[in-house]
Structure formats: C-alpha cells, structure tokens
Design a protein around this motif. Structure first.
Motif, mmCIF file in Angstrom:
data_model
loop_
_atom_site.group_PDB
_atom_site.id
_atom_site.type_symbol
_atom_site.label_atom_id
_atom_site.label_comp_id
_atom_site.label_asym_id
_atom_site.label_seq_id
_atom_site.Cartn_x
_atom_site.Cartn_y
_atom_site.Cartn_z
ATOM 1 N N GLY A 55 0.819 -1.210 0.000
ATOM 2 C CA GLY A 55 0.000 0.000 0.000
ATOM 3 C C GLY A 55 0.852 1.258 0.000
ATOM 4 N N GLU A 56 0.384 2.297 -0.691
ATOM 5 C CA GLU A 56 1.140 3.545 -0.790
ATOM 6 C C GLU A 56 0.213 4.749 -0.697
ATOM 7 O OE1 GLU A 56 3.628 3.703 -4.223
ATOM 8 O OE2 GLU A 56 4.628 1.790 -3.799
ATOM 9 N N VAL A 57 0.737 5.820 -0.088
ATOM 10 C CA VAL A 57 0.056 7.111 -0.010
ATOM 11 C C VAL A 57 1.071 8.182 -0.390
ATOM 12 C CG1 VAL A 57 -1.063 8.803 1.508
ATOM 13 C CG2 VAL A 57 -1.529 6.367 1.808
ATOM 14 N N GLU A 58 0.611 9.174 -1.140
ATOM 15 C CA GLU A 58 1.495 10.278 -1.525
ATOM 16 C C GLU A 58 0.878 11.594 -1.101
ATOM 17 O OE1 GLU A 58 3.465 12.289 -5.536
ATOM 18 O OE2 GLU A 58 2.909 10.150 -5.533
ATOM 19 N N THR A 63 -4.390 8.261 -1.830
ATOM 20 C CA THR A 63 -3.954 6.880 -1.692
ATOM 21 C C THR A 63 -3.705 6.328 -3.087
ATOM 22 O OG1 THR A 63 -5.280 6.616 0.299
ATOM 23 C CG2 THR A 63 -4.575 4.603 -0.819
ATOM 24 N N THR A 64 -2.456 5.980 -3.394
ATOM 25 C CA THR A 64 -2.105 5.576 -4.759
ATOM 26 C C THR A 64 -2.130 4.066 -4.962
ATOM 27 O OG1 THR A 64 0.240 5.684 -4.120
ATOM 28 C CG2 THR A 64 -0.720 7.629 -5.173
ATOM 29 N N LYS A 65 -1.917 3.279 -3.893
ATOM 30 C CA LYS A 65 -1.981 1.816 -3.999
ATOM 31 C C LYS A 65 -2.666 1.268 -2.757
ATOM 32 C CE LYS A 65 2.144 1.026 -6.859
ATOM 33 N NZ LYS A 65 3.447 0.296 -6.964
ATOM 34 N N SER A 66 -3.696 0.438 -2.971
ATOM 35 C CA SER A 66 -4.412 -0.133 -1.839
ATOM 36 C C SER A 66 -5.286 -1.280 -2.322
ATOM 37 C CB SER A 66 -5.280 0.933 -1.155
ATOM 38 O OG SER A 66 -6.039 0.358 -0.109
ATOM 39 N N ILE A 112 -11.041 3.687 -1.064
ATOM 40 C CA ILE A 112 -10.197 4.859 -0.827
ATOM 41 C C ILE A 112 -9.170 5.079 -1.928
ATOM 42 C CG2 ILE A 112 -10.454 4.634 1.676
ATOM 43 C CD1 ILE A 112 -7.653 3.414 1.768
ATOM 44 N N LEU A 113 -9.066 4.166 -2.887
ATOM 45 C CA LEU A 113 -8.031 4.242 -3.919
ATOM 46 C C LEU A 113 -8.181 5.510 -4.752
ATOM 47 C CD1 LEU A 113 -5.616 2.689 -5.076
ATOM 48 C CD2 LEU A 113 -7.205 1.601 -6.685
#
Length: 808
Positions: A659-662, A691-694, A699-700
């Motif tokens: 998972g990633e957030v920017e 949220t860029t990856k989930s 929430i994506l």
C-alpha cells in the motif's frame, strides 16, 4: 560668605571624586562563529545594574562601585557565562570579545518587553534539532507560535493557538476518552496529536492548558530520526515548550472573562530561593470554567505547574518541571458518518443540522486528571561537550461517561444512533534519555553533534464498560428509539441522566485489559559546517520496538527493528540573512503480524512485516532580513508512504506490504515588523494527498480523510502606538480559513463535504509598564462553520473576551 563658598566647593569636589571613583565595563558579545550577538543580557550579579548588547554586539555598564564583581552574560539558547572583574578608582575594564557557546535553555534570561521588535518570530530553540541551532542553519522547517502572539490574540485554549501555525487544521476536538482523548490535527496530509512537552513525551487525554505555554513548535515532515514514532506522525510533530524559571524575580496575574460563561484566572510567579541566586523557582497556575454555545455542555479545569532550576556551578545544573491538571467536561458530541453505507445527505444543507443541539446533558461528564514530570541534569564535560540526562513521566486518566452518535444508514431520515459507555482507564509513560551534545572542529570543519540513547515505556489500563445503544436522534432534534440492531420499536424514553445510563450499562461487560510496550533507541545527528556558508545535516536512528500487547494474551506479542535516516544540506548566499535548503527525512510505523494462509488447507501461520516507511523530500528558502524585521520560510515537500499492509492481489488469504500514499504541497510563512510597533504573521499552505496503492477500492486514488482541507491560510496584524497621547494603545486584526473538506470520501458511500470558511477576528488593547487591558472578538461576523474527520463538529460562534494582566 567665603566660608559658604568653601563648603560648597568642597561638597562639589567630594561628589566629583566620589563619582570618578566608579568604574565601567565594556565588551562585545559574539558566538563561536565570530557572529556578533545583539540583545544579550549583561548584568552585575547581586545588583540592579546591567543592560543589553547593541546591534553590533557592543555594550557598556557604567557607574560601577569599587571592588570585586561578577559579570553575568546570558542569552536564550546559549550557555550563561560569568566573568570575575575587579574595579579600581576611575577604571574602565575592557573585556574584549566575549564568546558565548550554544547550550540549553535552563535559567533562560528575562525577556525584556520591547527588546525584540519582531515579536511573532522566535526561532531560537534547542528542541527541534536536539541541539542549539539557528533557524537559518536548520534544514528542517518548523513554525513557532510565540507567547507574544498568544497575548496579542487573548488566546484561551490550545486549539486557537494552533490556528497560527501554517498548514495545521483541527480535525476534531479533545474527546477526553481513554487512550486517544487529546485533539487531532492535520499536518501535511496526516493526523497528529500534541504529544511532546519540552521535546520529550508528555501525553494527555484532554486539552492542553494555554496558561503555561511559552511557545508551540510545530515541526514539519517525518521526524522519527530524532524523536521516534511513538509521539510523531508522518506530517510532523507538535512540541509544547513550557514556561521555565528565569534569572530575576517577578510575575503576573491575569483574569479573562468572556461569552458563554468563560472565566479564567491565572498566575505566574518567579523568584530566587537562595541568597546566591543559583536556585530559581517558578509557579504557573490557572482555574477556568466555560459553558457551551449549545443547549448543554461545560468544562472546568484547574492547573498548576511548578518548576525549579538549580545551577550548582558553571558546569552542573539541575531542573525540574511539573504539570498537574484536573478537568471535568461533557464530551463533544460528533455526528459520525457511516463509512460503509451510502449517505442520504451529501452536505450540511441536505442534512438540516441544528448545530445548537448537544444531544447530551451536563450530568454525563468525563474527568481527565493529567500529570507530567521531568527532571533534567546538565553537565559541562568540556568547552566542546555537554551531557544531558532526562527522566520524564506522564500519567493521564479518564473516568466518566463517553457517548457518540453514529449513522447506521438503515433507519432512514438521517437518523443517528447514540452509543454510550463508562470510561475507566489510564495511561502511564516513562522516558529516559541520555544525550551528549558536542561543538568542535575536525581540522577546519565545525561539527555540532548530538548522540543519544532513549528508553520509552507505555502502559495502558482499560477497565471501561462496553458500549450500549441509547436511543436515536435526527440532526433536526427529533427522537426515535427504534433499535438498529433488532429493529424493535422502543417506546420508553432514554433519559440523559447518570442514573438512567447506569441502569442500562449495568448489563455491559467490563474490560480488564492491561497492555504494555517498550522502545529502545539510539540516534546521532551531526551538523557539519563544510564552509561558513555551506553546511550539511546527517542523522540516523536505530529503534527496537518490543510490544507486549495485552498482558493476558501472549499471542499478540511482537518485536520489530527500524532504521530511520535523515539528510539535509543548506547554503547561505548571504550569511545570517538568507539560506537555501533541501532535506530527506524519514518516519516509520510498527506493524503487527497477521495470520495468513487458506484455513481450508490447515492452520494459518503468523506472518511478520517490516515497519511501514514514510520518506520526505523537501527544498525551500529561509530569510532573516532587515535586522530581523522580515523572517520568511517558503518550502515544497513530497512525502511517500510505502509498505502499508494490504491483501495480496494473487491470494485473498495472504498479506503483503504494497500500500502507498502520496502527499505533496507547499507552505509559506511570513513574520514581519515593517515599522516599529507593527507585527504581522501570515501563512498559506496547499496540500495534495491521495492513496495511490491499496486493496481497498473505497479509498483508492482519493484524498484521505485525515489530510484535512487542501488549502489553509492565516493572518494576524498587531499595531501598538509608539509615541504621543496614544502611546500604549493598540489593535489587532486578522483572519484564518480553509477550503472545503471531505468528512466522507469513499467510492460506494460518496462524499460529504464540509464547506470552506474564513473567520475574522479583532482586538484592542492598552499596554502599560505594570498592566495590560485587552478586548478580543473571535468570529466577528458570526460565521457558522464546521470541522471533521468522518465527523461533523460545529465550531464556536461569535465570542467576546476581556482580559487584564497585572505584572509585578
């Protein structure tokens, strides 16, 4: 006649010779980079003679009697120096260049009113870098809210104080509930709580009392390298610097009264308690009561903060700080929106919320006693090295009724169900730090180093009851008692009294949970002056996390190891006036193990993970121009959060770290004193977060709710007349505001948007030597506005405050 003339002549000559036998002392104050220091306090020990150094660092003390004296030189952020001198007849002692070395803030000098013209800017601190470092030398960005700014705005609470920090927005107010009852704020796209006092852990389940605040430091970006992850977030940290003993005696009494039943009396007293003026004691205390603008709600609090500083000699000093508070309040009733079911309303107009309703009563209260203690020992090992040993302890408790309103989305008509429990819990923390702070040269390269080890322990006890359903309400104020779990029609009313609530809670189970965690850390940070204009900051932290979890459950224990690096570079094209900087900063979060594997194929196994990581890249400019009349910081940042645990796309029974957030944005802060008497504070921030990856499609590619509004801005201007009949009179004007904010932002439930707002504030005051009288108007145009984080929370309408301060 001749005899009278003779006697007069003898008297005049006696006076002349008597005066001529008094001497003087001159010198120039500099730091160890040969920079001249202005505003340094110089005084003769055990006397009232003294002054401050001029803009070029020079000073002169005249009319000093014959004999032996001790000259004391002190300056905030620097180690106090004492020089022995001997005055003979008609003699001027030339002390030459006096070098002050940066050190801690124990026994800080008296801040003389009016000596610092740019009163809203005060960036000298030994906390942000854990060593004394000027703002222009620090590659990290931070905002400082000064005590002068708080007085100008007649600030009565911590939330209003933080409106002056660039890029900070309240998400929700302090609930008082156990474990996380302090307020939450958004900072650079992430939620953060104020959990540091004087640079070390200082927890609370309630609101922080503004009476003991010397300043607030909001440090921007991931800051785990020096402070760990227990008290910081990826957006930064909030450090409250308390009032401390100072050289001298005095104090003040203050009374503030205002709208909605607000009354607060506070006192501040400082004095030496030994004949040699080596031990100083300071006491801050306040008592406040306040009612709500809604139909029910109140808060009352008592606060006392003793502090003691003891300088044994020029090498060794001790200090003690304590904060003890007792508060009782009704918890604010948020409207919790449903994160899973589509909302019937998408904005406040559709919801039809009557924000004057509290949906609670003054019988249902919470008590939040809090204690913070800190003992510090500082020892000068040499001219280049100092030892700092710190022991701090915190204890915060919650006892009473906590309730909230939640939209299940199944009863229709935007019906919110009330749930209530009885809180009974406490959190105890212990922190032990040992720091070695050095300032030395390797060849021609100056190094300012802090090396430290840190032990942090947290123990939480929860003996609260379970939550019970306690009726329904609509935002308009109608009652509906149908149970959302059984859909049974209830006819008996749910009375908002302690006795009625206790009867319902009697069937609820009582928790018996005690959990504990330990963190063992070592860190090092070095500011390397490659040249006088070019410097670099490098740092590294090793963090060992030992989670015991629930002491009755051995299966939730786990250990984790994390490394947190930090690198920054800074160049000053104009020495001490302009700096250009860039930094890389890191933060991390410990991640609990998870059971993985298809249960149909046999027993699941426990999978461990690495800590979640956040990495920031930032660059910007800082200024200190026109003899400190213009301080500005402009920066751009990008924060990437990686290694969040998500479901493996290839297997529903496996978890991976993908998972990633920017979060990225820019901030501008300006503190200026364009003319004498006029001080201006302004800030602007813009944040883009998603949220860029989930594995959660809800929430994506959407803005996280904890990120708050995209745009925030604030301004406060204060002018005091400097001469004439209006001397001492002044006025303040300002505003703060935010763009629209998502209270809900999910794929299936849609959006609930809180509208943008701009709030205007104003004040008038009269400042004299011994007293200050102020009137402050908050929310001058009575704007109805809201804040929230999956919640809807109405904010305070127009309110008027009167304040009087007497100094002694």
């Amino acid at each position: 006649m001749k005899n009278q003339l003779l006697i007069t002549l003898v008297l005049l000559l006696s006076c002349f010779f008597s005066y001529s036998q008094n001497g003087s002392i001159t010198g120039t104050t500099i730091d160890n980079t040969q920079t001249r220091l202005s505003g340094v306090n110089i005084f003769i020990k055990n006397s009232n003679q003294g002054g401050q150094s001029n803009q070029d660092g020079t000073f002169e003390i005249t009319n000093i009697k014959n004999g032996n004296h001790i000259v004391v030189i002190s300056y905030l952020g620097f180690k106090t120096k004492e020089i022995e001198v001997s005055i003979s007849n008609n003699e001027t002692i030339e002390l030459g260049f006096i070098t002050l070395y940066e050190g801690n803030e124990i026994l800080a000098e008296v801040v003389i009113e009016g000596t610092r013209k740019n009163k809203f800017s005060r960036k000298e601190t030994a906390y942000v870098a854990k060593l004394p470092l000027k703002d222009l030398e620090n590659t990290q960005v931070y905002s400082t809210v000064t005590t002068e700014l708080l007085k100008s705005q007649v600030v009565t609470n911590f939330e209003d104080a933080l409106k002056n920090a660039v890029g900070v927005q309240k998400l929700w107010s302090s609930t008082g509930r156990g474990g996380d009852g302090a307020g939450y704020y958004s900072l650079r796209g992430f939620s953060v709580q104020p959990q540091l006092v004087n640079g070390i852990p200082g927890l609370t389940n309630g609101t922080i009392n503004a009476a003991n605040i010397e300043r607030i430091e909001v440090v921007k970006g991931p800051s785990a390298t020096l402070f760990g992850n227990a008290v910081t977030s990826y957006g930064g940290l909030i450090n409250v610097v308390t009032k401390k003993p100072y050289v001298g005696s005095g104090g003040e009494l203050s009374f503030t009264s205002g709208t909605y039943g607000f009354n607060q009396i506070s006192g501040d007293f400082n004095t030496p308690i030994d004949e040699d003026n080596n031990i100083y004691f300071r006491l801050n205390t306040s008592y406040a009561t306040q009612q709500s603008f809604q139909d029910a709600g109140f808060r009352k609090s008592f606060f006392v903060a003793p502090s003691l500083s003891y300088r044994v000699n020029n090498k060794l000093s001790f200090s003690f700080y304590g904060e003890i508070s007792q508060a009782e309040q009704t918890n604010p009733m948020f409207l919790f929106l449903n994160r899973n079911n589509p909302t019937q309303a998408n904005n406040l107009e559709e919801l039809g919320y009557n924000h004057k309703l509290s949906f609670t009563s003054n019988e249902l209260t919470l008590e939040n006693p809090t204690q913070n203690y800190r003992v510090e020992v500082d020892y000068k090992l040499s001219d280049a090295w100092q030892s700092q040993t710190i022991l701090s302890k915190s204890a915060t408790s919650t006892k009473g009724y906590y309730s909230y309103l939640f939209d299940f989305g199944i009863l229709g008509n935007d019906t919110f169900s009330r749930f209530i429990n009885k809180q009974n819990g406490n959190t105890q923390t212990t922190d032990i730090q040992q720091n070695f702070i050095g300032d030395f040269k390797l060849g021609s390269i100056r190094n300012r180093v802090v090396f430290g080890v840190d032990y942090f322990n947290s123990t939480q006890t929860d003996n609260s009851s379970g939550f019970a359903f306690y009726g329904n309400v609509t935002p308009e104020g109608e009652d509906n008692n149908d149970n959302p779990f059984t859909l049974d029609v209830e006819t008996d009313p749910f009375l908002l009294s302690a006795a009625a609530v206790d009867a319902v809670l009697a069937s609820q189970e009582i928790s018996n949970i005690k959990s504990k965690s330990h963190i063992y850390s070592a860190y090092i940070s070095d500011v390397v002056n490659i040249t006088s204009s070019l410097s670099a900051m490098v740092g590294l932290r090793l963090d060992l996390f030992d989670n015991e979890g629930d002491l009755a459950n051995l299966e939730d224990d786990y250990d984790q190891t994390a490394f947190s690096p930090k690198v920054g570079i800074l160049y000053q094209p104009i020495q001490d006036k302009l700096s250009v900087f860039a930094n890389y900063q890191n933060g991390f979060t410990n991640v609990a193990p998870s059971l993985v594997g298809d249960p149909n194929d046999g027993p699941q196994t426990l999978k461990v993970f690495d800590p979640e990581q956040a990495n920031q890249l930032e660059f910007g400019v800082k200024t200190n121009l026109f003899n400190n009349r213009l301080n500005a910081t402009i920066s751009y940042y990008n924060i990437e959060v990686k290694d969040r645990v998500i479901t493996d796309p290839a297997s529903l029974f496996n978890k991976i770290q993908g998972g990633e957030v920017e979060s990225s944005g820019f901030e501008i802060e300006i503190n200026t004193n364009p003319i004498d008497g006029l001080n201006i504070r302004a800030g602007f921030s813009n944040n883009d977060s998603k949220t860029t990856k989930s594995d959660n499609t809800e929430i994506l590619n959407r803005r996280p709710l904890e990120a708050g509004p995209e745009t925030l801005y604030n301004l406060w201007a204060n002018y005091e007349f400097q001469m004439g009949k209006l001397k001492g009179f002044g006025l303040g004007l300002g505003f703060n505001g935010a763009s629209e904010n998502f209270a809900i932002n999910y794929e299936s439930t849609g959006e609930f948007i809180l509208p943008s707002y701009t709030i205007a504030n104003a004040s008038v005051f009269y400042q004299a030597n011994k007293y200050r009288i102020s009137l402050k108007l908050n929310n001058a145009f009575n704007k109805e506005y809201y804040k929230g984080w999956t919640t809807i929370t109405p904010q305070l309408p127009r309110a008027l405050y009167a304040n009087i301060i007497y100094k002694f």
